[in-house]
Design a protein around this motif. Sequence first.
Motif, PDB file in Angstrom:
ATOM      1  N   ASP A 266      45.063  44.170  31.750  1.00 48.45           N
ATOM      2  CA  ASP A 266      43.281  43.954  30.868  1.00 48.45           C
ATOM      3  C   ASP A 266      43.344  42.684  30.943  1.00 48.45           C
ATOM      4  O   ASP A 266      42.152  41.897  30.454  1.00 48.45           O
TER       5      ASP A 266
ATOM      6  N   PHE B 208      40.678  40.158  32.218  1.00 49.96           N
ATOM      7  CA  PHE B 208      39.900  40.129  33.607  1.00 49.96           C
ATOM      8  C   PHE B 208      39.848  38.873  33.954  1.00 49.96           C
ATOM      9  O   PHE B 208      39.653  37.646  34.119  1.00 49.96           O
TER      10      PHE B 208
ATOM     11  N   THR C 292      34.215  44.021  39.226  1.00 47.47           N
ATOM     12  CA  THR C 292      35.363  43.038  38.624  1.00 47.47           C
ATOM     13  C   THR C 292      36.894  43.148  39.166  1.00 47.47           C
ATOM     14  O   THR C 292      37.046  44.004  39.273  1.00 47.47           O
TER      15      THR C 292
ATOM     16  N   ALA D   7      35.243  41.621  27.383  1.00 45.41           N
ATOM     17  CA  ALA D   7      36.135  40.838  27.584  1.00 45.41           C
ATOM     18  C   ALA D   7      36.479  39.542  27.589  1.00 45.41           C
ATOM     19  O   ALA D   7      36.977  38.075  28.129  1.00 45.41           O
TER      20      ALA D   7
ATOM     21  N   LEU E 231      30.026  40.681  29.517  1.00 44.03           N
ATOM     22  CA  LEU E 231      31.892  42.119  29.116  1.00 44.03           C
ATOM     23  C   LEU E 231      32.161  41.383  28.227  1.00 44.03           C
ATOM     24  O   LEU E 231      31.871  40.260  27.495  1.00 44.03           O
TER      25      LEU E 231
ATOM     26  N   GLN F  55      34.027  47.016  32.881  1.00 45.35           N
ATOM     27  CA  GLN F  55      35.238  47.310  31.932  1.00 45.35           C
ATOM     28  C   GLN F  55      36.211  48.450  31.564  1.00 45.35           C
ATOM     29  O   GLN F  55      37.185  48.444  31.927  1.00 45.35           O
ATOM     30  N   GLU F  56      34.855  49.183  31.390  1.00 39.78           N
ATOM     31  CA  GLU F  56      35.876  50.327  30.969  1.00 39.78           C
ATOM     32  C   GLU F  56      35.947  51.678  31.886  1.00 39.78           C
ATOM     33  O   GLU F  56      36.746  52.532  32.026  1.00 39.78           O
TER      34      GLU F  56
ATOM     35  N   TRP G 169      40.657  43.062  38.096  1.00 41.10           N
ATOM     36  CA  TRP G 169      41.480  42.566  37.020  1.00 41.10           C
ATOM     37  C   TRP G 169      43.229  42.714  37.002  1.00 41.10           C
ATOM     38  O   TRP G 169      43.203  43.259  38.043  1.00 41.10           O
TER      39      TRP G 169
END
Length: 163
Positions: A34, A36, A29, A148, A146, A5-6, A31
Amino acid sequence: MNELQEGPLFKFSEWPKGQIPLLAAGVYTVWRGDVFLYAGMSGRGRKQEHLVAEPGQSQKPLGLRTRLKAHASGRRSGDRFNIHVCDRFVIPALTPEQQVDIGLGRLSLDQLTKTYVHEHLGYRYLICRDGKEAGRVERAVRGGALQAGSPYLNPQSAQAVRR
């Protein structure tokens, strides 16, 4: 798992980007800004010893690199990610003229999917020690591990998370 995520976001339009090893099991992942959208994995059934390159031997890519390359291609055949993208984002945006052109073979849904993926989507990834670990991480991520939450296109069902 936080890097899913980061971590650095690599744009599909810049494929291949990042240092994905030629042989790697892992989780990724996808994206749109922002949002997901998707979580996947590659390397199912691969043991750690299958993911080691022999010195001096040329290796064909296997695992995470080939999976992300397939997504970057936009081809829908055999690729659930590209099918999801086409069904949920490309087809609803088609104009009547584009629908006619697709019917006449002058326009390709695969090309439109590739264009969408390249213009709007990016990915993050995590290398895992083997396919078993990658499978566990993917299930957790699809199940909402996550911050998200679960991915928009392929959330894990509650029943599958309990397994």
